[in-house]
Each structure stands twice: as structure tokens, then as C-alpha cells.
Design an enzyme around this catalytic site. Structure first.
Site, PDB file in Angstrom:
ATOM      1  N   LYS A  38      -8.685 120.034 134.696  1.00 14.28           N
ATOM      2  CA  LYS A  38      -9.211 119.485 133.214  1.00 14.28           C
ATOM      3  C   LYS A  38      -8.617 118.102 132.965  1.00 14.28           C
ATOM      4  O   LYS A  38      -7.850 117.620 133.899  1.00 14.28           O
ATOM      5  CB  LYS A  38      -8.699 120.358 132.073  1.00 14.28           C
ATOM      6  CG  LYS A  38      -7.140 120.523 131.955  1.00 14.28           C
ATOM      7  CD  LYS A  38      -6.772 121.651 130.998  1.00 14.28           C
ATOM      8  CE  LYS A  38      -5.447 121.930 131.002  1.00 14.28           C
ATOM      9  NZ  LYS A  38      -4.872 122.958 130.227  1.00 14.28           N
ATOM     10  N   ARG A 136      -3.162 130.702 119.673  1.00 11.36           N
ATOM     11  CA  ARG A 136      -3.940 129.647 119.787  1.00 11.36           C
ATOM     12  C   ARG A 136      -5.344 129.739 119.895  1.00 11.36           C
ATOM     13  O   ARG A 136      -5.925 129.915 118.819  1.00 11.36           O
ATOM     14  CB  ARG A 136      -3.437 128.549 121.000  1.00 11.36           C
ATOM     15  CG  ARG A 136      -4.334 127.506 121.224  1.00 11.36           C
ATOM     16  CD  ARG A 136      -3.853 126.562 122.694  1.00 11.36           C
ATOM     17  NE  ARG A 136      -4.166 127.130 123.715  1.00 11.36           N
ATOM     18  CZ  ARG A 136      -3.562 126.432 124.843  1.00 11.36           C
ATOM     19  NH1 ARG A 136      -3.021 125.320 124.836  1.00 11.36           N
ATOM     20  NH2 ARG A 136      -3.663 127.048 126.006  1.00 11.36           N
ATOM     21  N   HIS A 165      -1.912 133.413 127.767  1.00  7.57           N
ATOM     22  CA  HIS A 165      -1.367 131.962 128.126  1.00  7.57           C
ATOM     23  C   HIS A 165      -0.155 132.074 127.456  1.00  7.57           C
ATOM     24  O   HIS A 165       0.165 132.706 126.438  1.00  7.57           O
ATOM     25  CB  HIS A 165      -2.265 131.028 127.652  1.00  7.57           C
ATOM     26  CG  HIS A 165      -1.782 129.804 128.360  1.00  7.57           C
ATOM     27  ND1 HIS A 165      -1.592 129.149 129.479  1.00  7.57           N
ATOM     28  CD2 HIS A 165      -1.354 128.546 127.342  1.00  7.57           C
ATOM     29  CE1 HIS A 165      -1.370 127.992 129.677  1.00  7.57           C
ATOM     30  NE2 HIS A 165      -0.984 127.416 128.271  1.00  7.57           N
ATOM     31  N   TYR A 265       4.576  89.458 122.094  1.00  4.73           N
ATOM     32  CA  TYR A 265       4.247  89.395 120.672  1.00  4.73           C
ATOM     33  C   TYR A 265       5.670  89.840 120.039  1.00  4.73           C
ATOM     34  O   TYR A 265       6.529  90.566 120.340  1.00  4.73           O
ATOM     35  CB  TYR A 265       3.519  90.461 120.335  1.00  4.73           C
ATOM     36  CG  TYR A 265       1.947  90.161 120.503  1.00  4.73           C
ATOM     37  CD1 TYR A 265       1.100  89.138 120.231  1.00  4.73           C
ATOM     38  CD2 TYR A 265       1.318  91.148 121.789  1.00  4.73           C
ATOM     39  CE1 TYR A 265      -0.053  89.091 120.673  1.00  4.73           C
ATOM     40  CE2 TYR A 265       0.035  90.801 122.031  1.00  4.73           C
ATOM     41  CZ  TYR A 265      -0.742  89.822 121.624  1.00  4.73           C
ATOM     42  OH  TYR A 265      -1.880  89.527 121.860  1.00  4.73           O
ATOM     43  N   MET A 313      -1.783  95.058 125.344  1.00  6.78           N
ATOM     44  CA  MET A 313      -2.884  96.236 125.565  1.00  6.78           C
ATOM     45  C   MET A 313      -3.206  95.934 127.097  1.00  6.78           C
ATOM     46  O   MET A 313      -3.396  96.904 127.747  1.00  6.78           O
ATOM     47  CB  MET A 313      -4.172  95.623 124.874  1.00  6.78           C
ATOM     48  CG  MET A 313      -5.207  96.656 125.042  1.00  6.78           C
ATOM     49  SD  MET A 313      -6.834  96.186 124.144  1.00  6.78           S
ATOM     50  CE  MET A 313      -6.469  96.591 122.283  1.00  6.78           C
TER      51      MET A 313
HETATM   52  C1  LIG Z   1      -4.080 123.768 130.939  1.00  3.77           C
HETATM   53  C2  LIG Z   1      -3.592 125.083 131.301  1.00  3.77           C
HETATM   54  C3  LIG Z   1      -2.969 125.520 132.469  1.00  3.77           C
HETATM   55  C4  LIG Z   1      -2.434 124.690 133.537  1.00  3.77           C
HETATM   56  O1  LIG Z   1      -1.242 124.539 132.946  1.00  3.77           O
HETATM   57  P1  LIG Z   1      -0.073 123.602 133.494  1.00  3.77           P
HETATM   58  O2  LIG Z   1       1.273 123.856 132.772  1.00  3.77           O
HETATM   59  O3  LIG Z   1      -0.653 122.315 133.583  1.00  3.77           O
HETATM   60  O4  LIG Z   1      -0.084 124.401 134.998  1.00  3.77           O
HETATM   61  C5  LIG Z   1      -3.258 127.106 132.640  1.00  3.77           C
HETATM   62  N1  LIG Z   1      -3.885 127.770 131.788  1.00  3.77           N
HETATM   63  C6  LIG Z   1      -4.574 127.536 130.596  1.00  3.77           C
HETATM   64  C7  LIG Z   1      -5.015 128.310 129.699  1.00  3.77           C
HETATM   65  C8  LIG Z   1      -4.449 126.082 130.200  1.00  3.77           C
HETATM   66  O5  LIG Z   1      -5.003 125.521 129.161  1.00  3.77           O
END
Ligand SMILES: *Cc1c(COP(=O)(O)O)cnc(C)c1O
Length: 373
Positions: A38, A136, A165, A265, A313
Site C-alpha cells: 500500500k 478501527r 489486526h 529562511y 521546500m
Molecule cells: C498496513 C497493514 C499491514 C502491514 O503492517 P506492517 O506493520 O507495515 O507490517 C498489515 N495488516 C493490515 C491490516 C494493515 O493495515
């Protein structure tokens, strides 16, 4: 080096392959491996990372958004693509047309997915997300039985897996993790009682994969660690990870300034003595956070030099240590190795008051990437 700009990132794809193999080696044979790509592969470039990870044994890829999945499909990626969250109902036609496996967390989405699948004469694969304490997304424990008993009867939906998670997996021995895993096991048992087979069971992201063997189940979902970055200081020393990302630039200007002259700056840095100042053509729009102004170091000729004055920047300045040669065009390292010295992203993250995850994503925003195999 890149043609248009004297600032770039370098991505070592062999490091990514090494990290995937090393993480996989922690798991039991037969455990599936999802490489999480991602946010454009945590700023490393999703397509290239996806190919390197799959080449090293990843079975599937995880993304956050439909557009991320579509980019990979358009690039010819054929492995299963999974969404880590539930997308909007309006995206369902895209989900089905591109064989994207969504997470399901609500009855509304599940019903809409089922209806579209029926209309298209397909069965829609999905993974059910259980909320076991992070609060979440996910089906809450008290709703699992009802949801499962409804799902059993829906022919057009194919439950390929069930996951959760963990909120605190980077804390070794933490009992909130144990509680989440217990709630997860309870949820899985409830599903089975209702006659619903959970399929591929998964809970571990990088920290869980490294620190919590009980969380590995049938698949692990590794993001940060495949890039060679630790999910937190608690995993240092537990696994041999190789950072894939370096950030480099060349001096566009090198000059002497007199004692008392200011830099950048606000003139927040003034020379305590005659000094050599070098200018680099990258800044906070490239992910070098402005909060790092006057805090960070860079490597010049294998020697650590201080960044001075406010990060702009598109540019920043450094004070070249006396005795170190510096000329226009010389290569400077902001993240990564030069000679015997190394600057880790974790060091910058700590100074910026954030985590390596956030910095890595930001460094992917504008810098051109150069890939090494
Ligand atoms: C982003 C994510 C992961 C990966 O997490 P890491 O800590 O980068 O390994 C795994 N599961 C879910 C649901 C996530 O959102």
C-alpha cells in the site's frame, strides 16, 4: 543518478527479496505470505516492490485502496490482490472485474457484494475482518454469530479467509496482544459453530510475524519489514533486515561564508567561524520534514556533517566538516550508507517525532526512484 534532478532515492530490490525470504523463514512451511505494498509500496514504488516480493516467494499482495490494486493489475501483476479494508459499495464492479479480494466489515457491503456477484454470475471472494480490540474496523465480537449464520446461506459469496489486526504487537509479551488473540480464536470458534469455515486465518503484520509466533496462523501480512525497516525498536536484533531505501543528492553549490553570516529562511543558523556550506536540491516537498531543520545529519565523503538552517521546500544546506573535501556535483547521502557511516531512517524518524513508516511514505512523494537489483 537521475537526469533531471540532483536528488533521488535508490531502492535496492535485492534487499527486499532478502527481507521477504528472511521473514518467510520465520514461519512454518505452508504459511502464506502477503507482501503489503500500500501507499505506493511505502514510498518504494508498488510495482517494482511487488515484483521483487513475488519473486522472493510472496503469495499475494496487500493494498489499501482500489486504485492501488488497479495500478498493479494494469502493470500485469497476476497474484491475488487483497484490500486490507472495506472499499465503498460504489467500487464493487471494479472489485469483481479485477478479481480484487476485499475485506468485509459491514452487512451492507456484504449484501451489495452478494447482489453484484449474482448479477454477474460469479462468486465473490472476500476476507472477513474481525475487530478483536483495536476498534478501527471489523465485525465486533458480539455480532460474529449472527453475521456468520447469515453468510453460511449466501451462495454467491466465498469466504476465503478471516483476519484481525493487532494494536500492540510491537510490545513483546504484552497482554493486550494475548487478549486480542484469545478474542480472535473465540470468534473463529463461533464461526465454525455456525457452520462457517473461516478459511485462511491471519492476524500478524510485521511485528506479529517477528515477535508473536502464535499470531502467524495460516498467513502473515508483512509491510514495513519487507522494506528492511523495523516495526519498532523492540524487533532490533530479532531479525536481519536490510533497508532497501537510500536518499541521495549532489551539491549544487559549495561556498565559504564568513563568521556571523546566517543560513536559510529566518537565518536560524549563524556561522560561529568561517564555514563551508553546501546546498542540496531537495527539501520538505520531498519528504525531508521541516521539523528536522538544524537537527539532522548527512554524509559527505563518508563523514557525518550537520544540516544547517531551515529545510526549505526544495533545498537544504549543510555545513561541511573542516578538512572534508566538497565540490559541486559531489554525492551526499541523507539516508543510507556512505563509506563506513550509515544514517538510518529510524534516526530521522526519531528526530522528527514520528515513525519510519511515515517518513518512508513521504520520501516517495516527489523523488525519482532509481532501482538496483
Ligand atoms: C498496513 C497493514 C499491514 C502491514 O503492517 P506492517 O506493520 O507495515 O507490517 C498489515 N495488516 C493490515 C491490516 C494493515 O493495515
Amino acid at each position: 543518478m537521475t537526469k533531471h534532478r540532483w536528488a533521488w532515492s535508490e531502492i535496492d530490490l535485492s534487499a527486499i527479496a532478502h527481507n521477504v525470504r528472511t521473514l518467510k523463514a520465520l514461519t512454518e512451511p505452508g504459511t502464506r505470505f502477503m507482501a503489503v505494498v500500500k501507499a505506493d509500496g511505502y514510498g518504494h514504488g508498488a510495482q517494482q516492490v511487488a515484483r521483487a516480493a513475488v519473486g522472493a516467494g510472496a503469495d499475494r499482495l496487500g493494498v489499501a485502496t482500489i486504485d492501488e490494486a488497479l495500478e498493479l493489475r494494469a502493470a500485469g501483476v497476476k497474484v491475488p490482490l487483497q484490500l486490507l479494508g472495506e472499499p465503498p459499495i460504489t467500487s464493487i464492479p471494479e472489485v469483481l472485474a479485477n478479481s480484487i479480494i476485499p475485506a468485509v466489515t459491514t452487512g451492507d457491503f456484504a449484501r451489495a457484494l452478494a447482489a453484484h456477484a449474482v448479477a454477474g454470475g460469479k462468486r465473490a471472494k472476500f476476507h472477513l475482518k474481525l475487530d478483536t480490540g483495536m476498534n478501527r474496523i471489523g465485525i465486533r465480537p458480539e455480532d460474529v454469530a449472527e453475521f456468520a449464520s447469515w453468510l453460511v446461506g449466501v451462495e454467491s459469496l466465498e469466504l476465503e479467509g478471516t483476519f484481525t489486526h493487532l494494536a500492540c504487537a510491537d510490545i513483546p509479551g504484552d497482554w493486550e496482544v494475548r487478549r486480542q488473540l484469545e478474542r480472535f480464536d473465540d470468534g473463529l470458534a463461533v464461526m465454525r459453530t455456525e457452520g462457517l469455515e473461516p478459511g485462511i486465518v491471519h492476524a500478524a503484520a510485521s511485528a506479529g510475524t517477528i515477535l508473536w509466533p502464535d499470531s502467524r496462523y495460516d498467513m502473515v501480512r508483512c509491510g514495513i519489514a519487507i522494506y528492511g525497516l523495523h516495526p519498532g525498536p523492540s524487533t532490533y536484533g530479532h531479525i536481519d533486515l536490510r533497508p532497501a531505501l537510500s536518499v541521495k543528492a549532489r551539491f549544487t553549490v559549495v561556498k565559504r561564508i564568513g563568521m556571523g553570516e546566517g543560513v536559510s529562511y529566518g537565518l536560524t543558523w549563524t556561522a560561529p567561524a568561517p564555514s563551508v556550506v553546501g546546498t542540496l536540491p531537495l527539501g520538505y516537498a520531498d519528504g525531508i520534514h521541516r521539523v528536522l531543520s538544524n537537527q539532522m545529519g548527512v554524509l559527505v565523503g563518508g563523514v557525518r556533517c550537520r544540516q544547517i538552517g531551515r529545510v526549505c521546500m526544495d533545498q537544504l544546506m549543510v555545513e561541511v566538516v573542516r578538512g572534508v573535501s566538497a565540490e559541486v556535483g559531489d554525492e551526499v547521502v541523507l539516508v543510507g550508507k556512505q563509506g563506513d557511516e550509515e544514517i538510518l531512517l529510524d534516526e530521522l524518524a526519531e528526530k522528527a517525532g514520528t515513525i519510519n513508516y511515515e517518513l518512508a511514505c513521504g520520501l516517495g512523494a516527489r523523488l525519482e526512484r532509481v532501482y538496483k537489483r
